[in-house]
Design a protein around this motif. Structure first.
Motif, PDB file in Angstrom:
ATOM      1  N   VAL B 160       0.750  -1.367   0.133  1.00 31.21           N
ATOM      2  CA  VAL B 160       0.006   0.089   0.002  1.00 31.21           C
ATOM      3  C   VAL B 160       0.728   1.219   0.014  1.00 31.21           C
ATOM      4  N   GLU B 161       2.015   1.077   0.690  1.00 31.22           N
ATOM      5  CA  GLU B 161       2.954   2.306   1.013  1.00 31.22           C
ATOM      6  C   GLU B 161       4.339   2.061   0.656  1.00 31.22           C
ATOM      7  N   PRO B 162       4.411   1.865  -0.697  1.00 27.94           N
ATOM      8  CA  PRO B 162       6.009   1.543  -0.937  1.00 27.94           C
ATOM      9  C   PRO B 162       7.047   2.472  -0.395  1.00 27.94           C
ATOM     10  N   ASP B 163       6.712   3.684  -0.041  1.00 25.22           N
ATOM     11  CA  ASP B 163       7.652   4.603   0.487  1.00 25.22           C
ATOM     12  C   ASP B 163       8.016   4.505   1.857  1.00 25.22           C
ATOM     13  N   ASN B 164       7.191   3.540   2.515  1.00 21.98           N
ATOM     14  CA  ASN B 164       7.324   3.503   3.977  1.00 21.98           C
ATOM     15  C   ASN B 164       8.602   2.797   4.509  1.00 21.98           C
ATOM     16  N   ASN B 165       9.682   3.644   4.809  1.00 22.22           N
ATOM     17  CA  ASN B 165      10.937   3.119   4.870  1.00 22.22           C
ATOM     18  C   ASN B 165      11.026   2.407   6.221  1.00 22.22           C
ATOM     19  N   GLU B 166      10.371   2.711   7.148  1.00 14.36           N
ATOM     20  CA  GLU B 166      10.375   1.751   8.384  1.00 14.36           C
ATOM     21  C   GLU B 166       9.585   0.398   8.195  1.00 14.36           C
ATOM     22  N   ALA B 167       8.821   0.440   7.325  1.00 14.30           N
ATOM     23  CA  ALA B 167       8.149  -0.839   6.944  1.00 14.30           C
ATOM     24  C   ALA B 167       9.176  -1.732   5.869  1.00 14.30           C
ATOM     25  N   GLN B 168       9.887  -1.081   5.105  1.00 14.80           N
ATOM     26  CA  GLN B 168      10.877  -1.635   4.172  1.00 14.80           C
ATOM     27  C   GLN B 168      11.969  -2.104   5.143  1.00 14.80           C
ATOM     28  N   PHE B 169      12.504  -1.173   5.964  1.00 12.62           N
ATOM     29  CA  PHE B 169      13.482  -1.552   6.818  1.00 12.62           C
ATOM     30  C   PHE B 169      13.365  -3.028   7.591  1.00 12.62           C
ATOM     31  N   TYR B 170      12.315  -2.837   8.316  1.00  7.51           N
ATOM     32  CA  TYR B 170      11.887  -3.839   9.336  1.00  7.51           C
ATOM     33  C   TYR B 170      11.867  -5.225   8.333  1.00  7.51           C
ATOM     34  N   HIS B 194      15.779   6.169  -0.884  1.00  9.37           N
ATOM     35  CA  HIS B 194      15.009   7.286  -0.431  1.00  9.37           C
ATOM     36  C   HIS B 194      15.976   8.048   0.200  1.00  9.37           C
ATOM     37  N   GLN B 195      17.113   7.655   0.659  1.00  9.08           N
ATOM     38  CA  GLN B 195      17.882   8.673   1.548  1.00  9.08           C
ATOM     39  C   GLN B 195      17.140   9.085   2.915  1.00  9.08           C
ATOM     40  N   ASP B 196      16.301   8.242   3.263  1.00  8.02           N
ATOM     41  CA  ASP B 196      15.882   8.386   4.740  1.00  8.02           C
ATOM     42  C   ASP B 196      16.659   8.310   5.930  1.00  8.02           C
ATOM     43  N   ILE B 197      17.108   9.567   6.336  1.00  6.28           N
ATOM     44  CA  ILE B 197      18.217   9.874   7.294  1.00  6.28           C
ATOM     45  C   ILE B 197      17.873   8.794   8.552  1.00  6.28           C
ATOM     46  N   LEU B 198      16.515   8.489   8.925  1.00  8.34           N
ATOM     47  CA  LEU B 198      16.556   7.825  10.016  1.00  8.34           C
ATOM     48  C   LEU B 198      16.757   5.855   9.951  1.00  8.34           C
ATOM     49  N   PHE B 199      16.968   5.869   8.662  1.00  9.05           N
ATOM     50  CA  PHE B 199      17.138   4.417   8.436  1.00  9.05           C
ATOM     51  C   PHE B 199      18.263   4.196   7.422  1.00  9.05           C
ATOM     52  N   LEU B 200      18.928   5.058   6.898  1.00  8.00           N
ATOM     53  CA  LEU B 200      19.756   5.174   5.890  1.00  8.00           C
ATOM     54  C   LEU B 200      21.347   4.483   6.376  1.00  8.00           C
ATOM     55  N   ASP B 201      21.776   4.879   7.327  1.00  7.83           N
ATOM     56  CA  ASP B 201      22.773   4.017   8.124  1.00  7.83           C
ATOM     57  C   ASP B 201      22.838   2.595   8.142  1.00  7.83           C
ATOM     58  N   GLN B 202      21.410   2.339   9.009  1.00 12.08           N
ATOM     59  CA  GLN B 202      21.163   0.968   9.247  1.00 12.08           C
ATOM     60  C   GLN B 202      20.977   0.139   8.047  1.00 12.08           C
ATOM     61  N   ALA B 203      20.330   0.778   7.032  1.00 12.24           N
ATOM     62  CA  ALA B 203      19.943  -0.065   5.731  1.00 12.24           C
ATOM     63  C   ALA B 203      21.304  -0.278   4.925  1.00 12.24           C
TER      64      ALA B 203
END
Lengths: 208, 248
Positions: B160-170, B194-203
């Motif tokens: 539904v939300e392909p841009d949801n980086n949290e869902a992608q990461f987990y 997506h260069q989401d700073i919250l999950f970028l390094d973790q990803a």
């Protein structure tokens, strides 16, 4: 089936019927002691093979003529033949004298066997050279020996006329005779047969 | 030196029956007086006789066959061939196992040393009612170590939300927990894109570890180098892995 090599009846039957299985077992069980004996007494593997095989041919002839009388086991008898033949060969080939085994084979019997061996050796040599001829030569000679006339041979071998067959036969036979004559082994046997003084009959001089 | 007469043509013609009657008589008379002719004639006849002894010759052929077989077997008995073949097969298997193990053991070891499942977000009530939010429910399942369930829920969110980086990461970490390394890669890549700073390094970190685990060392090196330069949290660890990789 496990062949009991001490069972003379099986052995005699095997020779009469050319039973490869039994003869193979016999060969396997008896050849290497003979090879060792020959090599230990200045011989080679080829000479051991020749002695052993011609000893078996002698046994075959004896069985065919109902002339095999064993006072010991077949293996002992065969080994005694090989040993005595080889010791006689040593004299013929290298002028070395070795005392023959008279326990299992009477001295006169050894002399007879050796004469037979020499004749067999010639047959072996002739047959060897025959097998070295071309297949066509072997066929032509074989047909002639079977008394087939030249015309029939020409038809069978797809030659135009009998003269070709005759020429072929002549050339093949000449090649065979020439090869035999040039074989040093044949010359040695001829020399032995023609010079009685070479035979170690009475008082040989020991070379040992 | 005595020259040998060539009697062969005459002898062969005589034996073939090609001589006329007078010639035959003459030949037979000479046989009695000419020793050399007699010797040559005997050679011809004894050769013919020897070749006609079919039983003996067949027997000799059989003995020759037996001898050849015996010598061949003695030189290379069957068990030698079987043993040699078995040893070769065993060596090949052992060698391939060692090579595979060596290759895998290095990367496996690195992965096992540095990999740790990313912490659960903890209190997920902030993302909403877990019963009505698939993301919250997915994260809750993740927190309960139900990675299969979490992945199902998170994939539902991503659809539904392909841009949801949290869902992608987990979803990516859940896949790693389930040893589905290839499946994890696209999830982390999306987050990095997506260069989401919250999950970028973790990803980047988890993707680098995934590449290490799957033997894709060139891409792992690239990500680890980036992390070494830019990540305060993963920089040191990335540097250590890079050192180990280059030593091998």
């Amino acid at each position: 089936m496990k062949v009991n090599t001490y069972d003379t009846d099986i052995i005699l039957k095997a020779f009469r019927e050319s039973d490869r299985f039994v003869i193979q077992r016999l060969y396997k069980e008896n050849y290497y002691p003979v090879e060792k004996m020959v090599i230990d007494n200045s011989g080679s593997k080829d000479e051991a093979r020749e002695i052993f095989q011609e000893a078996l041919v002698i046994v075959l002839h004896k069985i065919r003529n109902n002339d095999l009388h064993l006072d010991c086991s077949f293996q002992t008898y065969l080994f005694a033949i090989c040993k005595n033949l080889w010791f006689k060969e040593l004299w013929r080939k290298r002028k070395m004298w070795m005392d023959i085994d008279t326990e299992n084979l009477a001295s006169h019997e050894t002399d007879d066997l050796y004469e037979q061996y020499i004749q067999n050796l010639k047959c072996r040599l002739f047959y060897k050279h025959f097998k070295e001829l071309s297949e066509i030569c072997q066929k032509v000679i074989r047909f002639y020996l079977d008394k087939m006339n030249a015309r029939k041979i020409a038809v069978m071998m797809n030659y135009q006329d009998e003269s070709i067959v005759r020429r072929k036969k002549y050339n093949c036979k000449m090649a065979l005779i020439r090869n035999i004559r040039n074989d040093p082994e044949y010359k040695d046997i001829e020399a032995y047969e023609n010079k009685d003084e070479l035979r170690p009959v009475d008082h040989p001089v020991s070379q040992w | 030196m005595k020259t040998r007469m060539n009697y062969d043509p005459l002898i062969i013609r005589y034996l073939n029956g090609d001589l006329s009657a007078p010639q035959r008589e003459d030949f037979e008379a000479r046989l009695k007086t000419d020793t050399e002719l007699n010797e040559e004639y005997r050679l011809h006849t004894s050769v013919d006789e020897a070749l006609q002894m079919d039983d003996d010759n067949r027997f000799r052929d059989m003995l020759d066959g037996i001898h050849e077989e015996l010598v061949r077997k003695r030189q290379f008995p069957r068990w030698v061939w079987y043993t040699a073949a078995l040893v070769l097969v065993c060596l090949a298997i052992a060698l391939s196992l060692i090579i595979t193990r060596e290759r895998l053991s290095g990367t496996d070891k690195l992965f096992a040393t540095y990999y740790k499942a990313y912490d659960s977000p903890g209190d997920v009530r902030s993302v909403g009612d877990t019963k009505n939010s698939p993301l919250a429910f997915g994260l809750e399942l993740y927190g309960e170590n139900d990675y299969e369930g979490a992945l199902t829920q998170l994939e539902q969110v991503i659809r539904v939300e392909p841009d949801n980086n949290e869902a992608q990461f987990y979803a990516g970490v859940s896949s790693l927990q389930l040893d589905r390394f290839q499946q994890a890669i696209p999830f982390f890549k999306v987050v990095i894109d997506h260069q989401d700073i919250l999950f970028l390094d973790q990803a980047r970190w988890y993707l680098a570890l995934t590449y290490v685990k799957t033997g894709n060392m060139a891409q792992a090196r690239q990500l680890l180098s980036d992390l070494e330069l830019s990540s305060r949290f993963y920089g040191n660890k990335a540097g250590m892995i890079l050192k180990k990789i280059s030593n091998e």
